[in-house]
Design a protein around this motif. Structure first.
Motif, PDB file in Angstrom:
ATOM      1  N   ASP A 150       0.834  -1.206   0.000  1.00  0.00           N
ATOM      2  CA  ASP A 150       0.000   0.000   0.000  1.00  0.00           C
ATOM      3  C   ASP A 150       0.867   1.254   0.000  1.00  0.00           C
ATOM      4  O   ASP A 150       0.540   2.231  -0.690  1.00  0.00           O
ATOM      5  N   TYR A 151       1.956   1.234   0.765  1.00  0.00           N
ATOM      6  CA  TYR A 151       2.867   2.381   0.758  1.00  0.00           C
ATOM      7  C   TYR A 151       3.439   2.605  -0.635  1.00  0.00           C
ATOM      8  O   TYR A 151       3.450   3.724  -1.154  1.00  0.00           O
ATOM      9  N   ALA A 152       3.934   1.535  -1.261  1.00  0.00           N
ATOM     10  CA  ALA A 152       4.524   1.657  -2.594  1.00  0.00           C
ATOM     11  C   ALA A 152       3.499   2.175  -3.594  1.00  0.00           C
ATOM     12  O   ALA A 152       3.800   3.046  -4.422  1.00  0.00           O
ATOM     13  N   ALA A 153       2.276   1.664  -3.511  1.00  0.00           N
ATOM     14  CA  ALA A 153       1.230   2.115  -4.427  1.00  0.00           C
ATOM     15  C   ALA A 153       0.884   3.579  -4.211  1.00  0.00           C
ATOM     16  O   ALA A 153       0.605   4.323  -5.169  1.00  0.00           O
ATOM     17  N   SER A 154       0.909   4.033  -2.960  1.00  0.00           N
ATOM     18  CA  SER A 154       0.543   5.423  -2.675  1.00  0.00           C
ATOM     19  C   SER A 154       1.529   6.408  -3.281  1.00  0.00           C
ATOM     20  O   SER A 154       1.203   7.572  -3.502  1.00  0.00           O
ATOM     21  N   ASP A 155       2.749   5.954  -3.583  1.00  0.00           N
ATOM     22  CA  ASP A 155       3.744   6.838  -4.173  1.00  0.00           C
ATOM     23  C   ASP A 155       3.425   7.199  -5.624  1.00  0.00           C
ATOM     24  O   ASP A 155       3.991   8.155  -6.163  1.00  0.00           O
ATOM     25  N   VAL A 156       2.571   6.425  -6.277  1.00  0.00           N
ATOM     26  CA  VAL A 156       2.155   6.763  -7.646  1.00  0.00           C
ATOM     27  C   VAL A 156       0.666   7.088  -7.745  1.00  0.00           C
ATOM     28  O   VAL A 156       0.201   7.571  -8.775  1.00  0.00           O
ATOM     29  N   ARG A 157      -0.070   6.830  -6.687  1.00  0.00           N
ATOM     30  CA  ARG A 157      -1.539   6.949  -6.709  1.00  0.00           C
ATOM     31  C   ARG A 157      -2.010   8.376  -6.988  1.00  0.00           C
ATOM     32  O   ARG A 157      -3.056   8.583  -7.626  1.00  0.00           O
ATOM     33  N   TYR A 158      -1.259   9.371  -6.536  1.00  0.00           N
ATOM     34  CA  TYR A 158      -1.746  10.757  -6.574  1.00  0.00           C
ATOM     35  C   TYR A 158      -1.037  11.636  -7.594  1.00  0.00           C
ATOM     36  O   TYR A 158      -1.356  12.822  -7.714  1.00  0.00           O
ATOM     37  N   LEU A 159      -0.072  11.102  -8.329  1.00  0.00           N
ATOM     38  CA  LEU A 159       0.783  11.966  -9.147  1.00  0.00           C
ATOM     39  C   LEU A 159       0.038  12.627 -10.308  1.00  0.00           C
ATOM     40  O   LEU A 159       0.331  13.779 -10.654  1.00  0.00           O
ATOM     41  N   HIS A 160      -0.910  11.933 -10.921  1.00  0.00           N
ATOM     42  CA  HIS A 160      -1.671  12.563 -12.009  1.00  0.00           C
ATOM     43  C   HIS A 160      -2.482  13.754 -11.497  1.00  0.00           C
ATOM     44  O   HIS A 160      -2.509  14.817 -12.125  1.00  0.00           O
ATOM     45  N   ARG A 161      -3.107  13.587 -10.352  1.00  0.00           N
ATOM     46  CA  ARG A 161      -3.908  14.684  -9.786  1.00  0.00           C
ATOM     47  C   ARG A 161      -3.017  15.831  -9.314  1.00  0.00           C
ATOM     48  O   ARG A 161      -3.376  17.003  -9.466  1.00  0.00           O
ATOM     49  N   LEU A 162      -1.855  15.492  -8.757  1.00  0.00           N
ATOM     50  CA  LEU A 162      -0.924  16.547  -8.355  1.00  0.00           C
ATOM     51  C   LEU A 162      -0.455  17.350  -9.561  1.00  0.00           C
ATOM     52  O   LEU A 162      -0.327  18.571  -9.489  1.00  0.00           O
ATOM     53  N   ARG A 163      -0.179  16.671 -10.664  1.00  0.00           N
ATOM     54  CA  ARG A 163       0.260  17.385 -11.867  1.00  0.00           C
ATOM     55  C   ARG A 163      -0.790  18.410 -12.308  1.00  0.00           C
ATOM     56  O   ARG A 163      -0.435  19.533 -12.683  1.00  0.00           O
ATOM     57  N   GLU A 164      -2.044  18.053 -12.254  1.00  0.00           N
ATOM     58  CA  GLU A 164      -3.100  18.984 -12.671  1.00  0.00           C
ATOM     59  C   GLU A 164      -3.059  20.263 -11.843  1.00  0.00           C
ATOM     60  O   GLU A 164      -3.122  21.377 -12.387  1.00  0.00           O
TER      61      GLU A 164
END
Length: 206
Positions: A150-164
């Motif tokens: 879950d930790y590893a997944a969370s490192d990529v989970r939000y990057l698209h939304r952060l980019r916006e």
């Protein structure tokens, strides 16, 4: 939301053609040639994340993963791209570009703070909390715990939304072109790290 674990490579055709991919890595430490690449995390911004685990004796062949990362038509989103680019280049032998780095973008627009970690960015920009409890855990073991996955997944989970959100701020502050130039340089910064200039500012006066 599901986290999928793959061994040594991803299935062919895992992501839709042209989709931008969020990427992160987990290694045995911070010295790239010494500390092997253990996990690569991937997300296309959808509800699922994919983890690719490599064994201690891996040859890092991974043809499907390497093709995905090297695809020039897909932007790869990172948080602190410099480190991930170096690890990927050293072990998978591909340049995982073109690049978007949320940490670099944050430093360009969030000049009111010196806190540019992923946890702080997700909290301020998206209003969500993520745990960093597994950040320093052993990624080279034979089994990844649910907490590690879950930790590893969370490192990529939000990057698209952060980019916006970061793109909106970069445009507002007139720094989008500057950010793009920085992103384009990051693969070369990773090359300098691998070549032996990790902490030297080549542009400094002294």
């Amino acid at each position: 939301m599901t986290v999928y674990l793959h061994e040594e490579d991803i299935p062919a055709g895992l992501f839709a053609a042209g989709a931008d991919i969020a990427v992160d890595t987990e290694t045995m430490g911070l010295i790239t040639p010494r500390d092997r690449l253990c996990v690569v995390q991937l997300s296309d911004g959808g509800p699922d994340e994919h983890l690719v685990r490599f064994s201690p004796d891996s040859d890092y062949d991974a043809p499907n993963l390497r093709a995905l990362l090297a695809d020039p038509d897909r932007v790869k989103l990172y948080h602190f791209a410099r480190f991930d680019l170096a690890a990927i280049k050293h072990y998978l032998e591909v340049e995982a570009a073109p690049v978007y780095c949320t940490k670099t973008a944050s430093r360009l627009v969030r000049t009111y703070t010196d806190r540019h970690g992923l946890k702080e960015l997700v909290r301020e920009l998206l209003g969500q909390d993520i745990s960093k409890a597994q950040q320093s855990s052993d990624w080279g073991g034979p089994i990844l715990s649910d907490a590690q996955k879950d930790y590893a997944a969370s490192d990529v989970r939000y990057l698209h939304r952060l980019r916006e959100e970061l793109d909106r701020r970069l445009a507002r502050e007139g720094r989008a072109d500057l950010a793009k130039a920085c992103f384009d340089f990051l693969p070369w910064r990773a090359e300098l790290d691998l070549a032996g200039w990790p902490e030297i500012d080549l542009f400094a006066h002294v």
